[in-house]
Design a protein around this motif. Structure first.
Motif, short mmCIF file in Angstrom:
data_model
loop_
_atom_site.label_atom_id
_atom_site.label_comp_id
_atom_site.label_asym_id
_atom_site.label_seq_id
_atom_site.Cartn_x
_atom_site.Cartn_y
_atom_site.Cartn_z
N ASN C 102 46.01 3.31 55.77
CA ASN C 102 46.88 3.90 54.90
C ASN C 102 48.27 3.08 54.85
O ASN C 102 49.23 3.47 54.47
CB ASN C 102 47.37 5.39 55.38
CG ASN C 102 47.18 6.22 54.43
OD1 ASN C 102 47.20 5.90 53.33
ND2 ASN C 102 47.50 7.48 54.83
N ALA C 103 48.35 2.18 56.11
CA ALA C 103 49.90 1.71 56.28
C ALA C 103 49.98 0.56 55.03
O ALA C 103 51.25 0.08 54.88
CB ALA C 103 50.07 0.93 57.78
N GLU C 104 48.83 0.21 54.57
CA GLU C 104 48.72 -0.61 53.54
C GLU C 104 49.33 -2.23 53.58
O GLU C 104 48.94 -3.22 52.88
CB GLU C 104 49.99 -0.07 52.21
CG GLU C 104 49.18 0.94 51.51
CD GLU C 104 49.75 1.29 50.30
OE1 GLU C 104 50.55 0.59 49.85
OE2 GLU C 104 49.51 2.26 49.72
N LYS C 171 48.35 10.87 58.39
CA LYS C 171 48.53 11.01 56.73
C LYS C 171 47.05 10.64 56.25
O LYS C 171 46.70 11.49 55.54
CB LYS C 171 49.38 9.98 56.12
CG LYS C 171 50.91 10.31 55.89
CD LYS C 171 51.65 9.43 55.08
CE LYS C 171 52.96 9.67 54.96
NZ LYS C 171 53.63 8.79 54.20
N GLU C 174 45.13 13.85 57.11
CA GLU C 174 45.48 14.87 56.46
C GLU C 174 44.81 14.72 55.04
O GLU C 174 44.36 15.75 54.40
CB GLU C 174 46.74 14.92 56.18
CG GLU C 174 47.58 16.51 55.94
CD GLU C 174 49.16 16.37 55.93
OE1 GLU C 174 49.57 16.95 56.82
OE2 GLU C 174 49.65 15.30 55.01
N ALA C 175 44.59 13.52 54.31
CA ALA C 175 44.21 13.36 52.95
C ALA C 175 42.87 13.55 53.21
O ALA C 175 42.13 14.00 52.23
CB ALA C 175 44.45 11.77 52.72
N GLN C 178 41.78 16.91 52.75
CA GLN C 178 41.75 17.38 51.49
C GLN C 178 40.87 17.21 50.49
O GLN C 178 41.14 16.68 49.35
CB GLN C 178 43.31 17.08 50.80
CG GLN C 178 44.26 17.94 51.63
CD GLN C 178 45.60 17.53 50.87
OE1 GLN C 178 45.69 16.86 50.10
NE2 GLN C 178 46.77 17.78 51.70
N PHE C 181 39.88 17.79 46.88
CA PHE C 181 40.98 17.35 45.81
C PHE C 181 40.64 17.14 44.62
O PHE C 181 39.41 16.81 44.26
CB PHE C 181 41.39 16.08 46.22
CG PHE C 181 42.71 15.74 45.61
CD1 PHE C 181 43.83 16.27 45.95
CD2 PHE C 181 42.74 14.68 44.84
CE1 PHE C 181 44.92 16.22 45.14
CE2 PHE C 181 43.80 14.24 44.26
CZ PHE C 181 44.94 15.09 44.36
N PRO C 182 41.04 17.95 43.60
CA PRO C 182 40.54 18.31 42.39
C PRO C 182 40.57 16.99 41.48
O PRO C 182 39.95 17.08 40.33
CB PRO C 182 41.09 19.35 41.89
CG PRO C 182 42.32 19.28 42.45
CD PRO C 182 42.24 19.01 43.78
N VAL C 183 41.54 15.97 41.73
CA VAL C 183 41.55 14.84 41.02
C VAL C 183 40.20 13.91 40.83
O VAL C 183 39.79 13.56 41.78
CB VAL C 183 42.58 14.15 41.36
CG1 VAL C 183 42.79 12.77 40.37
CG2 VAL C 183 44.02 14.94 41.22
N LYS C 184 39.77 13.76 39.67
CA LYS C 184 38.71 12.72 39.60
C LYS C 184 39.36 11.56 38.45
O LYS C 184 39.49 11.92 37.23
CB LYS C 184 37.45 13.25 38.95
CG LYS C 184 36.80 14.36 39.84
CD LYS C 184 36.06 13.69 41.18
CE LYS C 184 35.67 14.65 42.11
NZ LYS C 184 36.83 15.06 42.89
N VAL C 185 39.58 10.56 39.21
CA VAL C 185 40.29 9.53 38.28
C VAL C 185 39.50 8.24 38.36
O VAL C 185 38.93 8.01 39.33
CB VAL C 185 41.81 9.40 38.47
CG1 VAL C 185 42.60 10.35 37.81
CG2 VAL C 185 42.19 9.24 39.93
#
Lengths: 353, 561, 185
Positions: C102-104, C171, C174-175, C178, C181-185
């Motif tokens: 996550n820190a990218e 983070k 936490e992700a 979830q 998560f309803p997003v499918k992209v």
């Protein structure tokens, strides 16, 4: 020409100057050590050749007391870059250190540092007017400083030079007047005669204490030492008249200051503390043997060192005078005081006789 | 593709002015302003009225060049209108001023039209409280990625947080997490967590570019920006969405994690990739160019620039840039080389010299070359560079200064038509000296065999090529980011560009050494600075009459072409 | 407030009591140092000073309790550094990603010129990741200028581990919770 006189004079001069420089070098160490003790520090304690620690008993002491610090300092001064800044008056800049150190060295010529050794008197020049010679030479010392300040073409040295010219000329007057009672009492201007008088009658510091105090304080001022070090006040003038100097030229000024101190304490010893005499064990008479002659020289040196310790001690105790206070003290306190001192002494002597 | 974005061409018809008060200051505002897309007059909004006197109303979704969406609610202001009595006449206060009825509800400044006598309040305690509330809501699900976000430093969320933000979050629930580092297109990275759903990017790509590629899916907290399924966000204007994105949701792949924006020195310049001459800001640090950004100039490029132009900066810092003056392929120094060239040119007979200039050079340099041309009655030309353009910004002519080359007399209407003449002149031995600036002539009809026949080949360029390798005298020049000068774009707009970085090695701006050369050969002098040179040129070249360097300003001036 | 200077008495005007007082004080100090061993200095290379816990010495980079590099190369320390002692090379678009989720990003190179550093602590204060700390090293010496430009590896090795709240890890966790998560992209 008396070859005997020339040879012995040269030997005496060489020895005296050698001893003078050695004492000056170690006075610097003493200065640093004493200042350290007064300020709860240790002081220089590192410089020693590696083999010192193998000397039994003395070894640890010698390695820990910084005995070789003056040697290291001297070596450092010689090896540093001798830098001449742009824009200086080259000739004056080069002459100034010499002008400063020569008077401080030749002033010791008239100081009797011992009685006799064989047939030789332990004084380089036994002048009838020794004290006049001394003051004449001491007045020259100011030229070195003024010249240095002027030649450097820089504002701090210039201010230092100006300060020193006024200061040293002012205090020369009270210094000169302060010793007149001494000669009134002793009845001679020859320094050996003054010592002889003291051997007979006791130290002059008892007869003329006010003279001694004025002479001592004027001596601080003449040698540019705290509380009168205005010409080189580090906090105000960076380094004063020697700001632009480096390497051995700087060291000469440094040496001149300590030589002046030695000359001043030598004069004090001679005038007020009986010179090479001690009032017991017959040490107040000229020596019969070489052993006693050496002891008397050591007595002279010991008295001188004690007075130098006072000089150093005072330096680490007092804050610097302000310039107007300095002038006030010199002209409005010491000059009248010295005049009164002369008059009172003269009247008392006249009354007694 | 939509209508042209430039608005300068047709002078706007006079519109009625009405008086409104902004924070107590009375101003006159036109009743209508042209719509940014269609150009039709639409009622002026409160935020435009405020902008006229530089009253800043914080906003996210509003953009002066985009249709209004009104969804961020950050620009809420209070306002009042003159109160009307039952007789529809304004009620007057005792001192004769109209009584203002303050609206009970605030309104978004970006979408509320102004009316005569309206008073707008942008700094009341209520407005401040509303902004604080809106900002707190926007930050509920914002990840606070600032340390790793490329937008940090030019982020509107950060800026308004300083003004209206809370010191600590009151939101204790877990934040909604959305996809991070999404590959939206070949040049764009999307971080959905950071998105505040202002829809600027959607409106830009739909209404300005006409490529309806982006949209928002899902509902409520799960609203997510994404590309239309099966579509890639890859039109030639995608990087503008990075500029207009008020937060760090859309970031440039090219600039990603390269440098923090607060280190970048911003230099006003002009893009050199086509004849449009989009105004740009060069972001550079420690003599390295990091990015181009469009600079607003409504007469040229509005707020936009194309991706191909924006990414065409990497050659400036290339390792193989020409850095040394060369004389017969040996390293030399400027003085020696220029003196020798001057000496040779002085003794050259009329007609024995030809000049190939480049339409990538600045006006001033081309004009100096035209002086050499006049001295020797030399043949001169430049190289055309045509490609496909589009209707928005990209011009078919990829030379930034074609019109400059024409106006200074280096080439004529048909660029490149004189090159065969020069070629035959060389092969017949009539032309003995060729001066080439910034072009690889071996690709344009003057092959190595022809160049080999020349007695003297003087070449100045930025990057090495076949011609520079054949040069007898090689003079390293500067990229536009390393010098100052002017270009004349396709519409005849003369625009300045400024120096952002130092040239590499011994390279010098061309006009500097050309000026020395012209002085040595023709004896003309009087222009030692670029300002003086430009003013001198404006006096002599009829098309530039009346222009001065100072008068050009940041946005340039249009000359007849 | 005006304090009138009291006129000096005759005794005080003589300066002698003050001189005697001064001599006494200096003598006492010299005596104590010489014979009672109450010196206040230390003999440095042999005797070392016990550094107080909140001392601000040389700045070093630290790792978190998982051994990951904390620095994300936000370059705020480089910006705030008054003597410009810090130089960070960010990873760039194709660079190495961070060694934790996550820190990218993390710095490709991180250099502190210890000759320039003035130990002001602004880098520590400004760091949003608690990745740089002024630790206890106060005597930074070397044989050459280049040797005193500490690079990322050296700074991390000297800094050691400094536990803290693991923002990015938190983070990521936490992700993960979830995931429906309803997003499918």
């Amino acid at each position: 020409m008396d070859w005997n006189f020339i040879i012995f004079s040269v030997v005496k001069i060489a020895v005296a100057i050698g001893v003078l420089h050695a004492i000056a070098a170690y006075a610097v160490l003493a200065e640093r050590k004493i200042s350290a003790w007064i300020q709860d520090r240790v002081g220089p304690n590192r410089v020693a050749p590696p083999f010192m620690k193998y000397i039994p008993v003395l070894g640890p002491v010698l390695t820990r007391w910084g005995i070789f610090q003056p040697l290291a300092d001297g070596l450092k001064f010689m090896l540093k870059e001798d830098f001449t800044p742009a824009g200086v008056h080259k000739a004056y800049f080069w002459i100034a250190p010499a002008v400063a150190i020569i008077p401080s060295m030749i002033v010791i010529a008239v100081i009797p540092f011992g009685s006799v050794m064989g047939h030789q008197q332990m004084v380089i020049a036994n002048l009838n007017v020794g004290i006049l010679y001394t003051f004449g030479i001491v007045s020259l010392g100011v030229y070195g400083i003024v010249l240095a300040g002027y030649a450097a073409n820089s504002k701090y040295p210039f201010l230092g030079g100006i300060r020193s010219s006024a200061q040293m000329i002012s205090y020369e007057i009270s210094m000169g007047m302060s010793v007149i009672p001494v000669f009134l009492i002793a009845g001679a201007l020859n320094l050996s005669s003054v010592i002889a008088w003291q051997a007979q009658h006791g130290w002059l510091v008892i007869y003329a204490p006010l003279s001694f105090i004025i002479f001592l304080i004027a001596g601080f001022a003449e040698t540019n030492r705290l509380p009168f070090d205005l010409p080189e006040a580090e906090t105000e003038l960076v380094g004063g008249y020697h700001t632009e100097y480096s390497s051995m030229k700087f060291a000469l000024f440094f040496l001149a200051e300590y030589s002046n101190m030695i000359a001043a304490t030598g004069m004090m010893t001679t005038l007020f503390f009986g010179g090479w005499t001690l009032p017991f064990w017959g040490l107040d008479q000229p020596a019969h043997s070489i052993g006693i002659a050496i002891v008397q020289i050591l007595i002279f040196l010991a008295k001188m060192c004690a007075l130098m310790t006072v000089f150093i001690w005072v330096r680490w105790m007092f804050p610097r005078f302000r310039y107007d206070q300095l002038m006030d003290l010199g002209w409005r306190r010491f000059v009248p005081l010295a005049v009164v001192n002369i008059l009172v002494t003269a009247i008392v002597l006249w009354a007694i006789s | 593709m939509s209508t042209p974005v430039t608005t300068e061409t047709k002078p706007a018809p006079p519109v009625e002015k009405i008086k409104v008060k902004v924070d107590g200051r009375e101003i006159e505002v036109p009743r209508t302003t042209p719509d940014p897309i269609s150009g039709k007059p639409i009622p002026t909004t409160m935020i435009q009225a405020c902008a006229l006197i530089n009253v800043d109303v914080p906003h996210y979704c509003y953009h002066p060049k985009l249709p209004v969406a009104g969804n961020c609610r950050m620009c809420l202001v209070e306002f009042g209108t003159p109160a009307l009595g039952p007789d529809r006449k304004p009620i007057l206060n005792q001192d004769g001023t109209p009584k203002i009825a303050k609206s009970p509800r605030p309104a978004i400044a970006c979408a509320t039209p102004i009316s005569p006598g309206m008073e707008i309040y942008t700094n009341t305690p209520a407005v401040k409280q509303m902004r604080e509330g809106v900002l707190e809501f926007l930050l509920i699900n914002h990840p606070l990625d600032c340390p790793i976000c490329d937008q940090a430093g030019e982020c509107k969320l950060q800026e308004y947080s300083v003004d209206y933000g809370q010191s600590a979050s009151r939101f204790v629930e877990p934040k909604v997490h959305k996809p991070k580092a999404v590959d939206l297109g070949p040049r764009i990275v999307l971080d959905d967590e950071r998105c505040i759903l202002c829809t600027r990017c959607i409106r830009f790509t739909k209404d300005i570019v006409g490529d309806d590629a982006l949209g928002i899916v899902n509902r409520g907290s799960y609203n997510t920006l994404t590309a239309y399924p099966g579509k890639v966000f890859d039109n030639n204007y995608t990087l503008n969405t990075v500029d207009i994105c008020p937060v760090g949701a859309l970031t440039s792949k090219d600039f990603r994690f390269k440098m923090r924006v607060w280190f970048l020195k911003e230099t006003k310049s002009v893009c050199t990739s086509c004849a449009t001459g989009c105004n740009i800001i060069i972001g550079s640090r420690e003599e390295k160019v990091y990015r181009y950004e469009p600079r607003q100039n409504d007469a040229v490029n509005a707020c936009w620039m194309c991706d191909s132009g924006r990414l065409n900066y990497k050659w400036i810092g290339r390792e193989d840039r020409l850095k040394d003056v060369q004389r017969q392929k040996e390293k030399s120094i400027w003085n020696a080389a220029l003196n020798e060239i001057s000496h040779k040119l002085k003794s050259a007979p009329v007609g024995s010299v030809a000049i190939i200039a480049s339409a990538r050079q600045a006006n001033e340099e081309l004009w100096l070359l035209s002086k050499l041309k006049a001295k020797f009655s030399a043949l001169s030309d430049s190289v055309p560079r045509m490609a496909e353009g589009d209707k928005l910004l990209l011009n078919a002519d990829r030379n930034p200064n074609t019109n400059g080359a024409r106006l200074t007399g280096i080439c004529f209407t048909e660029m490149g038509s004189t090159i065969p003449q020069i070629a035959s002149g060389i092969s017949s031995g009539k032309i003995k000296t060729l001066i080439v600036f910034g072009e690889d002539v071996t690709k344009h009809g003057l092959g190595p065999d022809l160049l080999g026949k020349l007695e003297t080949l003087i070449v100045s360029d930025i990057l090495p090529n076949a011609t520079t390798r054949l040069a007898h005298y090689l003079l390293p020049g500067c990229a536009h980011a390393e010098k100052r000068g002017t270009f004349t774009n396709a519409k005849g707009r003369v625009q300045k560009f400024m120096k952002a970085v130092e040239p590499p090695g011994d390279a010098r701006p061309e006009w500097e050494f050309l000026h020395e050369l012209v002085f040595n050969v023709t004896g003309q002098d009087g222009f030692v600075t670029i300002e003086g040179l430009f003013n001198e040129m404006a006096k002599e070249v009829p098309a530039f009459k009346g222009l001065t360097w100072a008068g050009l300003g940041d946005s340039g001036a249009t000359v007849p072409i | 407030m005006i304090v009138n200077r009291r006129p000096l008495t005759f005794w005080e005007k003589l300066y002698l009591p003050a001189i005697m007082g001064g001599l006494k004080v200096t003598m006492r100090h010299a005596w104590r140092t010489l014979f009672a061993g109450k010196k206040v200095t230390m003999e440095y290379p042999e005797q070392k000073w016990a550094v107080p816990p909140d001392y601000r010495g040389a700045p070093y980079l630290v790792r978190d309790q998982d051994g990951s590099t904390k620095c994300v190369s936000c370059q705020l320390c480089e910006f705030v550094c008054p003597p410009k002692a810090i130089k960070i090379i960010p990873p760039g678009p194709a660079g190495q990603i961070a060694d934790r989720a996550n820190a990218e990003k993390m710095p490709r190179e991180f250099e502190i010129n210890m000759l320039r550093c003035i130990y002001c602590g602004m880098c520590q204060e400004v760091c949003p990741e608690e990745a740089i700390f002024l630790l206890k090293d106060y005597s930074i010496t070397g044989q050459s200028r280049q040797e005193l430009v500490f690079n990322k590896e050296k700074l991390l090795a000297l800094g050691g581990v400094h536990p803290g709240i693991q923002k990015w890890k938190h983070k990521a966790e936490e992700a993960k919770e979830q995931e429906n998560f309803p997003v499918k992209v």
